[in-house]
Design an enzyme around this catalytic site. Structure first.
Site, PDB file in Angstrom:
ATOM      1  N   ILE A  56       0.871  -1.185   0.000  1.00 27.44           N
ATOM      2  CA  ILE A  56       0.000   0.000   0.000  1.00 27.44           C
ATOM      3  C   ILE A  56       0.906   1.233   0.000  1.00 27.44           C
ATOM      4  O   ILE A  56       1.585   1.506   0.995  1.00 27.44           O
ATOM      5  CB  ILE A  56      -0.921   0.005   1.238  1.00 27.44           C
ATOM      6  CG1 ILE A  56      -1.728  -1.306   1.327  1.00 27.44           C
ATOM      7  CG2 ILE A  56      -1.856   1.222   1.193  1.00 27.44           C
ATOM      8  CD1 ILE A  56      -2.473  -1.494   2.642  1.00 27.44           C
ATOM      9  N   GLU A  57       0.929   1.911  -1.143  1.00 27.60           N
ATOM     10  CA  GLU A  57       1.822   3.074  -1.272  1.00 27.60           C
ATOM     11  C   GLU A  57       1.101   4.359  -0.866  1.00 27.60           C
ATOM     12  O   GLU A  57      -0.086   4.344  -0.526  1.00 27.60           O
ATOM     13  CB  GLU A  57       2.368   3.131  -2.705  1.00 27.60           C
ATOM     14  CG  GLU A  57       3.192   1.894  -3.015  1.00 27.60           C
ATOM     15  CD  GLU A  57       3.848   1.913  -4.382  1.00 27.60           C
ATOM     16  OE1 GLU A  57       3.533   2.792  -5.217  1.00 27.60           O
ATOM     17  OE2 GLU A  57       4.698   1.027  -4.615  1.00 27.60           O
ATOM     18  N   ASN A  58       1.843   5.448  -0.901  1.00 32.98           N
ATOM     19  CA  ASN A  58       1.297   6.730  -0.435  1.00 32.98           C
ATOM     20  C   ASN A  58       1.929   7.869  -1.224  1.00 32.98           C
ATOM     21  O   ASN A  58       3.123   7.803  -1.561  1.00 32.98           O
ATOM     22  CB  ASN A  58       1.630   6.873   1.065  1.00 32.98           C
ATOM     23  CG  ASN A  58       0.910   8.023   1.705  1.00 32.98           C
ATOM     24  OD1 ASN A  58       1.326   9.175   1.598  1.00 32.98           O
ATOM     25  ND2 ASN A  58      -0.182   7.735   2.360  1.00 32.98           N
ATOM     26  N   TYR A  61       5.122   8.940  -0.177  1.00 31.96           N
ATOM     27  CA  TYR A  61       6.129   7.883  -0.390  1.00 31.96           C
ATOM     28  C   TYR A  61       6.533   7.080   0.859  1.00 31.96           C
ATOM     29  O   TYR A  61       6.387   5.884   0.889  1.00 31.96           O
ATOM     30  CB  TYR A  61       7.403   8.440  -1.061  1.00 31.96           C
ATOM     31  CG  TYR A  61       7.221   8.809  -2.512  1.00 31.96           C
ATOM     32  CD1 TYR A  61       5.961   9.093  -3.048  1.00 31.96           C
ATOM     33  CD2 TYR A  61       8.316   8.874  -3.374  1.00 31.96           C
ATOM     34  CE1 TYR A  61       5.791   9.443  -4.377  1.00 31.96           C
ATOM     35  CE2 TYR A  61       8.161   9.217  -4.721  1.00 31.96           C
ATOM     36  CZ  TYR A  61       6.888   9.501  -5.213  1.00 31.96           C
ATOM     37  OH  TYR A  61       6.726   9.829  -6.522  1.00 31.96           O
ATOM     38  N   GLU A  68       4.087  -8.044   2.796  1.00 33.69           N
ATOM     39  CA  GLU A  68       4.380  -9.007   3.867  1.00 33.69           C
ATOM     40  C   GLU A  68       3.986  -8.435   5.221  1.00 33.69           C
ATOM     41  O   GLU A  68       3.416  -9.114   6.074  1.00 33.69           O
ATOM     42  CB  GLU A  68       5.885  -9.339   3.899  1.00 33.69           C
ATOM     43  CG  GLU A  68       6.420  -9.975   2.641  1.00 33.69           C
ATOM     44  CD  GLU A  68       6.983  -8.962   1.642  1.00 33.69           C
ATOM     45  OE1 GLU A  68       6.332  -7.920   1.397  1.00 33.69           O
ATOM     46  OE2 GLU A  68       8.066  -9.223   1.108  1.00 33.69           O
ATOM     47  N   CYS A 107      11.133  -6.299   6.098  1.00 41.88           N
ATOM     48  CA  CYS A 107      10.175  -7.405   6.253  1.00 41.88           C
ATOM     49  C   CYS A 107      10.846  -8.625   6.874  1.00 41.88           C
ATOM     50  O   CYS A 107      10.254  -9.304   7.723  1.00 41.88           O
ATOM     51  CB  CYS A 107       9.543  -7.750   4.911  1.00 41.88           C
ATOM     52  SG  CYS A 107       8.377  -6.477   4.353  1.00 41.88           S
TER      53      CYS A 107
HETATM   54  N1  THU Z   1       7.479  -4.169  -1.648  1.00 40.53           N
HETATM   55  C1  THU Z   1       6.789  -5.130  -0.964  1.00 40.53           C
HETATM   56  O1  THU Z   1       5.561  -5.090  -0.877  1.00 40.53           O
HETATM   57  N2  THU Z   1       7.507  -6.125  -0.372  1.00 40.53           N
HETATM   58  C2  THU Z   1       8.856  -6.213  -0.390  1.00 40.53           C
HETATM   59  O2  THU Z   1       9.415  -7.070   0.280  1.00 40.53           O
HETATM   60  C3  THU Z   1       9.633  -5.336  -1.254  1.00 40.53           C
HETATM   61  C4  THU Z   1       8.919  -4.153  -1.781  1.00 40.53           C
HETATM   62  C5  THU Z   1       6.720  -3.069  -2.262  1.00 40.53           C
HETATM   63  C6  THU Z   1       6.938  -1.735  -1.602  1.00 40.53           C
HETATM   64  C7  THU Z   1       6.618  -0.778  -2.735  1.00 40.53           C
HETATM   65  O3  THU Z   1       5.225  -0.546  -2.726  1.00 40.53           O
HETATM   66  C8  THU Z   1       6.978  -1.552  -3.991  1.00 40.53           C
HETATM   67  O4  THU Z   1       7.098  -2.910  -3.600  1.00 40.53           O
HETATM   68  C9  THU Z   1       8.267  -1.106  -4.648  1.00 40.53           C
HETATM   69  O5  THU Z   1       9.304  -1.084  -3.739  1.00 40.53           O
END
Ligand code: THU
Length: 149
Positions: A56-58, A61, A68, A107
C-alpha cells in the site's frame, strides 16, 4: 536463531500451493500507483490460519507498507503471533511473474519477531514454480527478542 530447514526440504504441513494462490489473489488488491510494482503475501499461522496482504503506497512515499508486513499486521492484530510460513509474489503491474519477489530487509526483520524455528519463506512465480528458504538463510546472524532478555 538456528533453523534446520534447508531450501530443498519438503514441508508436508505447509499448504504451499494454497499460500501462493492466496498471495496471488492479494496481489490484485495492491495499491502501487507510484512504483507500479504489485506485491501479494499470504502468511500461515501456527494454527494454520491464512492472512493475506498487499503493498500500500502513499503520495508522501515513505508511509508505504510492504505486502508481507500488511499480512503480518493482520495476523498479529487478530491475536496470532506464531507464524509458520509466508508466500510472496510480486512484479510490475500487468506483467507475468517473471522473477521471484524476495522480501526486503525490513520485512525479514519483522518475520524474525514472529517466526518459529521452521519458518518458511516461499517466493513464487506460479503455484508450481517456487523456492523455499529458511529465515536464517535470508537473515543470518540476526537480532531478535532473545537478545533483549
Ligand atoms: N514491496 C513489498 O511489498 N515487499 C517487499 O518485500 C519489497 C517491496 C513493495 C513496496 C513498494 O510498494 C513496492 O514494492 C516497490 O518497492
Amino acid at each position: 536463531m538456528e533453523s534446520k530447514l534447508k531450501s530443498a526440504d519438503f514441508l508436508p504441513d505447509i499448504p504451499v500451493k494454497e499460500l501462493i494462490r492466496s498471495a496471488m489473489e492479494a496481489r490484485k488488491k495492491a495499491y502501487a500507483p507510484y512504483s507500479g510494482y504489485m506485491v501479494g503475501a499470504a502468511v500461515l499461522t501456527n494454527e494454520l490460519r491464512i492472512y493475506t496482504g498487499c503493498n500500500i503506497e502513499n503520495a508522501s512515499y515513505t508511509p508505504a507498507i510492504c505486502a508481507e508486513r500488511t499480512a503480518i499486521a493482520k495476523a498479529v492484530s487478530e491475536g496470532w503471533r506464531k507464524l509458520k510460513a509466508i508466500a510472496v509474489v510480486g512484479g510490475k503491474k500487468g506483467d507475468v511473474l517473471s522473477q521471484y519477489a524476495f522480501p526486503c530487509g525490513v520485512c525479514r526483520q519483522v518475520f524474525r519477531e514472529f517466526a518459529d524455528e521452521q519458518f518458511a519463506v516461499i517466493v513464487a512465480k506460479s503455484e508450481s514454480d517456487y523456492k523455499i528458504f529458511s529465515l536464517s538463510e535470508l537473515l543470518p546472524e540476526s537480532f531478535g527478542p532473545e537478545n533483549l532478555k
